[in-house]
Motif scaffolding. Structure first.
Motif, mmCIF file in Angstrom:
data_model
loop_
_atom_site.group_PDB
_atom_site.id
_atom_site.type_symbol
_atom_site.label_atom_id
_atom_site.label_comp_id
_atom_site.label_asym_id
_atom_site.label_seq_id
_atom_site.Cartn_x
_atom_site.Cartn_y
_atom_site.Cartn_z
ATOM 1 N N MET A 1 0.832 -1.183 0.000
ATOM 2 C CA MET A 1 0.000 0.000 0.000
ATOM 3 C C MET A 1 0.876 1.245 0.000
ATOM 4 N N ALA A 2 0.530 2.176 -0.851
ATOM 5 C CA ALA A 2 1.229 3.458 -0.894
ATOM 6 C C ALA A 2 0.336 4.522 -0.279
ATOM 7 N N TYR A 3 0.877 5.254 0.735
ATOM 8 C CA TYR A 3 0.143 6.308 1.416
ATOM 9 C C TYR A 3 0.591 7.676 0.913
ATOM 10 N N LEU A 4 -0.363 8.596 0.828
ATOM 11 C CA LEU A 4 -0.065 9.994 0.571
ATOM 12 C C LEU A 4 -0.964 10.810 1.489
ATOM 13 N N ILE A 5 -0.364 11.667 2.311
ATOM 14 C CA ILE A 5 -1.121 12.520 3.221
ATOM 15 C C ILE A 5 -0.987 13.944 2.719
ATOM 16 N N GLU A 6 -2.133 14.572 2.450
ATOM 17 C CA GLU A 6 -2.159 15.925 1.925
ATOM 18 C C GLU A 6 -3.084 16.792 2.765
ATOM 19 N N ASP A 7 -2.708 18.051 2.907
ATOM 20 C CA ASP A 7 -3.597 19.027 3.525
ATOM 21 C C ASP A 7 -4.521 19.542 2.429
ATOM 22 N N ASN A 8 -5.816 19.593 2.721
ATOM 23 C CA ASN A 8 -6.799 20.166 1.811
ATOM 24 C C ASN A 8 -7.408 21.369 2.526
ATOM 25 N N PRO A 9 -6.750 22.540 2.444
ATOM 26 C CA PRO A 9 -7.214 23.702 3.199
ATOM 27 C C PRO A 9 -8.619 24.151 2.811
ATOM 28 N N ALA A 10 -9.016 23.964 1.576
ATOM 29 C CA ALA A 10 -10.356 24.368 1.149
ATOM 30 C C ALA A 10 -11.437 23.595 1.904
ATOM 31 N N ARG A 11 -11.132 22.348 2.265
ATOM 32 C CA ARG A 11 -12.091 21.519 3.003
ATOM 33 C C ARG A 11 -11.740 21.416 4.486
ATOM 34 N N ARG A 12 -10.659 22.095 4.879
ATOM 35 C CA ARG A 12 -10.168 22.093 6.266
ATOM 36 C C ARG A 12 -10.007 20.671 6.799
ATOM 37 N N ARG A 13 -9.198 19.934 6.074
ATOM 38 C CA ARG A 13 -8.929 18.564 6.503
ATOM 39 C C ARG A 13 -7.640 18.065 5.865
ATOM 40 N N PHE A 14 -6.994 17.152 6.586
ATOM 41 C CA PHE A 14 -5.907 16.374 6.011
ATOM 42 C C PHE A 14 -6.544 15.116 5.446
ATOM 43 N N GLU A 15 -6.043 14.680 4.307
ATOM 44 C CA GLU A 15 -6.586 13.492 3.648
ATOM 45 C C GLU A 15 -5.479 12.471 3.472
ATOM 46 N N ILE A 16 -5.844 11.197 3.626
ATOM 47 C CA ILE A 16 -4.894 10.140 3.319
ATOM 48 C C ILE A 16 -5.424 9.377 2.124
ATOM 49 N N LEU A 17 -4.558 9.255 1.139
ATOM 50 C CA LEU A 17 -4.871 8.471 -0.048
ATOM 51 C C LEU A 17 -4.101 7.165 0.050
ATOM 52 N N VAL A 18 -4.791 6.074 -0.169
ATOM 53 C CA VAL A 18 -4.173 4.755 -0.198
ATOM 54 C C VAL A 18 -4.321 4.248 -1.622
ATOM 55 N N ASP A 19 -3.196 4.034 -2.262
ATOM 56 C CA ASP A 19 -3.210 3.640 -3.670
ATOM 57 C C ASP A 19 -4.107 4.563 -4.481
ATOM 58 N N ASP A 20 -3.956 5.873 -4.259
ATOM 59 C CA ASP A 20 -4.665 6.942 -4.974
ATOM 60 C C ASP A 20 -6.155 7.040 -4.672
ATOM 61 N N ASN A 21 -6.646 6.349 -3.643
ATOM 62 C CA ASN A 21 -8.055 6.434 -3.251
ATOM 63 C C ASN A 21 -8.163 7.041 -1.859
ATOM 64 N N LEU A 22 -9.137 7.949 -1.677
ATOM 65 C CA LEU A 22 -9.338 8.571 -0.375
ATOM 66 C C LEU A 22 -9.725 7.509 0.639
ATOM 67 N N ALA A 23 -8.924 7.403 1.715
ATOM 68 C CA ALA A 23 -9.156 6.372 2.727
ATOM 69 C C ALA A 23 -9.494 6.956 4.089
ATOM 70 N N GLY A 24 -9.260 8.260 4.278
ATOM 71 C CA GLY A 24 -9.573 8.856 5.569
ATOM 72 C C GLY A 24 -9.297 10.336 5.584
ATOM 73 N N THR A 25 -9.855 10.984 6.620
ATOM 74 C CA THR A 25 -9.706 12.426 6.766
ATOM 75 C C THR A 25 -9.538 12.793 8.239
ATOM 76 N N ALA A 26 -8.806 13.860 8.469
ATOM 77 C CA ALA A 26 -8.663 14.446 9.802
ATOM 78 C C ALA A 26 -9.066 15.914 9.667
ATOM 79 N N HIS A 27 -10.239 16.246 10.174
ATOM 80 C CA HIS A 27 -10.801 17.591 10.046
ATOM 81 C C HIS A 27 -10.231 18.511 11.111
ATOM 82 N N TYR A 28 -10.144 19.795 10.781
ATOM 83 C CA TYR A 28 -9.571 20.761 11.712
ATOM 84 C C TYR A 28 -10.210 22.139 11.557
#
Length: 98
Positions: A1-28
């Motif tokens: 599995m390849a992880y990518l964690i990105e900040d999405n400021p427009a949605r006020r959340r960090f997102e984790i992509l697993v194999d290029d698919n959204l797998a989770g979010t951390a809202h702030y």
């Protein structure tokens, strides 16, 4: 599995992509110099596989790189920080506004 964690400021959340698919979010919410984590959600298909921990670690690392502090009313992020003392220095005093 390849992880990518990105900040999405427009949605006020960090997102984790697993194999290029959204797998989770951390809202702030943001305050000056402060990221307040309010809710973390992991897709049921990815629960129990370390995806939540990878998201927490990646989000906190990005907060550190930006020189900000955190508050964590979100139970998942709070528990992660409690279990990983290397992130304790990021925690802002509870009296900080959010």
């Amino acid at each position: 599995m390849a992880y990518l964690i990105e900040d999405n400021p427009a949605r006020r959340r960090f997102e984790i992509l697993v194999d290029d698919n959204l797998a989770g979010t951390a809202h702030y919410r943001l305050a000056p110099g402060l990221v307040v984590f309010t809710h973390t959600e992991i897709d049921p298909a990815h629960q129990g596989k370390g995806v939540g921990s990878a998201l927490a670690r990646g989000a906190l690392d990005q907060v550190r790189q930006r020189g900000e502090r955190v508050q964590a009313p979100c139970p998942f992020i709070a528990s992660f920080i409690s279990s990983h003392p290397e992130y304790a220095d990021l925690v802002a005093p509870e009296s900080a506004p959010y």
